[in-house]
Scaffold this motif. Structure first.
Motif, short mmCIF file in Angstrom:
data_model
loop_
_atom_site.label_atom_id
_atom_site.label_comp_id
_atom_site.label_asym_id
_atom_site.label_seq_id
_atom_site.Cartn_x
_atom_site.Cartn_y
_atom_site.Cartn_z
N ALA A 432 1.04 -1.29 -0.32
CA ALA A 432 0.05 0.03 -0.47
C ALA A 432 1.19 0.75 -0.10
CB ALA A 432 -0.64 0.05 1.15
N GLN A 433 2.18 1.25 -0.02
CA GLN A 433 2.98 1.84 0.31
C GLN A 433 3.27 2.44 -1.26
OE1 GLN A 433 6.51 0.61 3.07
NE2 GLN A 433 7.31 1.46 1.29
N PRO A 434 3.85 4.01 -1.67
CA PRO A 434 4.68 4.55 -2.91
C PRO A 434 6.34 4.07 -2.56
CG PRO A 434 4.53 6.29 -0.96
CD PRO A 434 3.76 4.97 -0.38
N PHE A 435 7.08 3.82 -3.72
CA PHE A 435 7.88 3.31 -4.17
C PHE A 435 8.31 4.05 -5.24
CE2 PHE A 435 11.44 0.05 -5.71
CZ PHE A 435 12.30 0.39 -4.70
N ALA A 436 9.38 4.87 -4.54
CA ALA A 436 9.95 5.99 -6.14
C ALA A 436 11.33 6.17 -5.48
CB ALA A 436 8.89 7.16 -5.77
N GLY A 437 12.64 6.03 -6.76
CA GLY A 437 13.95 6.50 -6.23
C GLY A 437 14.11 7.97 -6.35
N VAL A 438 15.38 8.82 -5.66
CA VAL A 438 15.59 10.19 -5.86
C VAL A 438 16.83 9.76 -6.92
CG1 VAL A 438 13.76 11.20 -4.49
CG2 VAL A 438 16.29 10.31 -4.16
N LYS A 439 16.82 11.12 -7.22
CA LYS A 439 18.58 10.69 -8.29
C LYS A 439 18.14 10.16 -9.24
CE LYS A 439 20.77 10.97 -4.14
NZ LYS A 439 22.22 11.40 -3.55
N ASP A 440 19.56 9.39 -9.46
CA ASP A 440 19.37 8.65 -10.78
C ASP A 440 18.89 6.84 -10.32
OD1 ASP A 440 21.02 9.64 -11.69
OD2 ASP A 440 23.20 8.60 -11.83
N SER A 441 17.50 6.83 -8.73
CA SER A 441 17.57 5.73 -9.05
C SER A 441 16.18 5.83 -9.74
CB SER A 441 17.75 5.13 -7.38
OG SER A 441 18.69 5.17 -6.93
N GLY A 442 15.33 5.87 -10.21
CA GLY A 442 14.23 6.76 -10.82
C GLY A 442 13.29 7.59 -11.30
N VAL A 443 12.20 7.42 -11.62
CA VAL A 443 11.23 8.68 -11.99
C VAL A 443 10.12 7.87 -12.49
CG1 VAL A 443 10.36 9.72 -14.53
CG2 VAL A 443 13.06 9.67 -13.85
N GLY A 444 8.95 8.79 -11.80
CA GLY A 444 8.09 7.97 -11.32
C GLY A 444 7.45 7.33 -9.67
N VAL A 445 6.71 6.70 -9.63
CA VAL A 445 6.12 6.28 -8.45
C VAL A 445 5.17 5.08 -8.47
CG1 VAL A 445 5.11 6.90 -6.15
CG2 VAL A 445 6.21 8.43 -7.16
N ALA A 446 5.59 4.18 -8.07
CA ALA A 446 5.28 2.84 -7.92
C ALA A 446 4.67 2.03 -6.68
CB ALA A 446 5.86 0.94 -8.75
N GLY A 447 3.76 1.13 -6.55
CA GLY A 447 3.02 0.73 -5.66
C GLY A 447 1.87 1.57 -5.01
N GLY A 448 0.72 1.25 -4.39
CA GLY A 448 0.20 1.59 -3.88
C GLY A 448 -1.32 2.17 -4.85
N PRO A 449 -1.52 3.24 -4.87
CA PRO A 449 -2.75 3.95 -5.02
C PRO A 449 -2.19 5.14 -5.83
CG PRO A 449 -3.22 4.14 -2.99
CD PRO A 449 -2.23 3.57 -2.99
N TRP A 450 -0.51 5.60 -5.72
CA TRP A 450 -0.21 5.73 -6.46
C TRP A 450 0.47 4.86 -7.73
CZ3 TRP A 450 0.36 5.11 -1.25
CH2 TRP A 450 0.31 6.74 -0.36
N GLY A 451 0.42 3.73 -7.35
CA GLY A 451 1.07 2.83 -8.87
C GLY A 451 0.28 3.11 -10.34
N LEU A 452 -1.52 2.57 -9.01
CA LEU A 452 -2.37 2.92 -10.29
C LEU A 452 -2.26 4.23 -11.15
CD1 LEU A 452 -4.99 0.74 -10.37
CD2 LEU A 452 -6.12 2.31 -8.53
#
Ligand code: NAD
Length: 467
Positions: A432-452
């Motif tokens: 149910a939680q958002p999963f998102a990297g910053v800097k070189d670790s990612g763009v966008g959000v996965a997980g939970g409603p954010w992933g939907l």
């Protein structure tokens, strides 16, 4: 009656590539080597399946729930095949299959919320949500099933169709998953394509794809973003990490060492958000090194199908070579192996669980992502120095702070530049939680409603309140 695979993919079954068991280093099976020119037909079918799939949210929920049950029912076969091609201990494969089913079930029951905009104007303005169309999901070899589900479960729940490409190192469990899901999902709603490059590159740049959701290394992520720019499709990138664990001076080493060890070594260290560097206060450094080294020396390493094995082989030969290279370079530059430091004799891609000390701070095993069973432990003198070092790489996926005073540890965790910071834990995630990297670790959000919502676009209907 579903169309046969041979009819859907003429020519697909003819060309094949070997799949290696990392516990032996020998090929044990093959997978179809689909050619990039086959993607036009695949994406076209995904487009044609989209209107039916997006039209009926209740039918989607039912199908995704049924899919979760089908995955659980096929758990034994999926787990064994996953261990065979990926290398992880069987218990970890079972856990991965369970998480795959759990993701399907979680997103099956998640729906976007319509919102009314209230801003004092005499109009009715409503934000609704629409699916995007065919989504390309490209995933790596470390968690082939659960990372695929992290992409296709929210994408499908949102009403999109999906073309999924696993890593050529681990195509087989995903192919089996495809046939299991086909018992629950309408035809062409999810299509698995397997093959070597440039299949992924072509999929990422395909003009019929509306969202590219990619998990993998930073360098491939950059290439994928460039490829997707050609068709201006949306991009979600979940990339590499170099997570630091900062131990505070009030840490109870005996109490946390097991958790810390497995946060670094689970799945043989091949976890994006594994602990990849430990920073210990100078006064505790020797004790921490010794405690971790004891774990590393006593853990049972073996083939994933061996019930005694807690650590399996590295997944593939290039990755093993990379781990060996960064370890040898650190040792050549003055580091010392308190445990391990070398490959294990015999067949297969086994590397001794390794704890490194006296590592120069600029060594690639510290500044880069080793992605294997090797852990540098570095001393620090002031907390500011530790936080600066933890934040001092291009990565920003996760991080953790370990100590007895939880408020103090949380205050230090707040200073970490990353998407998720844990206290006295690492890599614990809720669906149910958002999963998102910053800097070189990612763009966008996965997980939970954010992933939907990452798989939906807002659609606003605006009308006056009176005619
Ligand atoms: P990789 O980047 O080499 O490959 C990932 C996927 O991309 C594979 O399916 C591969 O076949 C495909 N691919 C390769 N070249 C491509 C191209 N030019 N265009 C499109 N696709 C292409 O990564 P890997 O070695 O398979 O996985 C390890 C990496 O994944 C590590 O860096 C790890 O940290 C990262 N990872 C990140 C997360 C996260 O959620 N942030 C999770 C797991 C793994």
């Amino acid at each position: 009656m579903p169309t046969s695979e041979a009819a859907r993919f003429p020519g697909r079954l003819a060309i094949r590539f070997p799949v290696v068991d990392p516990a032996t280093g020998e090929a044990f099976d093959e997978a179809p080597d689909q050619q990039p020119d086959e993607l036009d037909a695949v994406v076209d079918r995904a487009h044609r399946a989209w209107p039916g799939w997006r039209a009926d949210p209740a039918a989607r929920t039912a199908a995704l729930r049924m899919a979760a049950g089908a995955v659980e029912a096929a758990g034994d076969d999926l787990a064994r095949l996953l261990t065979r091609e990926q290398g992880k201990p069987l218990a970890e494969s079972y856990a991965e299959v369970a998480r795959t089913a759990a993701r399907l079930r979680y997103f099956a029951d998640l729906a976007p919320r319509t919102r009314r905009i209230v801003d004092g104007r005499p109009v009715s303005s409503e934000v609704r949500w629409r699916s995007l169309g065919p989504v390309a999901a490209i995933v790596p070899w470390n968690f082939p099933l659960q990372l695929a589900a992290a992409k296709f479960a929210p994408a499908l729940a949102a009403g999109n169709t999906v073309v999924l490409k696993p890593s050529p190192f681990t195509p087989l469990a995903t192919r089996l998953l495809d046939s299991v899901l086909a018992t629950a999902l309408p035809e062409d709603v999810l299509t698995v394509v397997t093959g070597r490059e440039p299949l992924g590159a072509r999929l990422a740049s395909h003009p019929g794809i509306r969202h590219v959701t990619f998990t993998g290394s930073v360098s491939t992520g950059r290439t994928v973003a460039e490829a997707a720019a050609a068709s201006l499709s949306r991009v979600t990138l979940e990339l590499g990490g170099n997570d630091a664990a900062v131990l505070l001076d009030d840490v109870d080493v005996d109490r946390i060492v097991d958790r810390l060890f497995w946060a670094a070594f689970r799945n043989c260290g091949q976890v994006c958000m594994a602990v990849k560097r430990v920073y210990a206060p100078a006064g505790l450094h020797a004790e921490v090194v010794e405690a971790l080294a004891q774990r590393a020396k006593t853990v049972t390493v073996g083939a994933g199908l061996d019930p005694d094995a807690r650590l399996g082989p590295v997944n593939n030969a290039p990755q093993l070579a990379r781990i060996e290279q960064v370890t040898q370079q650190a040792l050549a530059d003055g580091a010392r192996a308190a445990a391990g430091g070398h490959r294990l004799d015999g067949p297969g891609y086994f590397f001794a669980p390794t704890i490194l000390t006296d590592v120069p701070p600029g060594a690639p095993v510290v500044t880069g992502e080793q992605f294997g069973p090797v852990l540098p432990v570095l001393p620090y003198r002031s907390l500011d120095e530790a936080v600066d070092a933890a934040n001092g790489t291009g990565f920003g996926l996760g991080g953790s702070v370990w100590g007895t005073d939880l408020d103090r540890a949380e205050a230090v965790a707040e200073r970490l530049e990353c998407g998720t910071a844990w206290v006295n834990h690492h890599a614990e995630l809720s669906l149910a939680q958002p999963f998102a990297g910053v800097k070189d670790s990612g763009v966008g959000v996965a997980g939970g409603p954010w992933g939907l919502y990452g798989n939906l676009r807002p659609f606003v209907v605006h009308r006056p309140q009176e005619a």
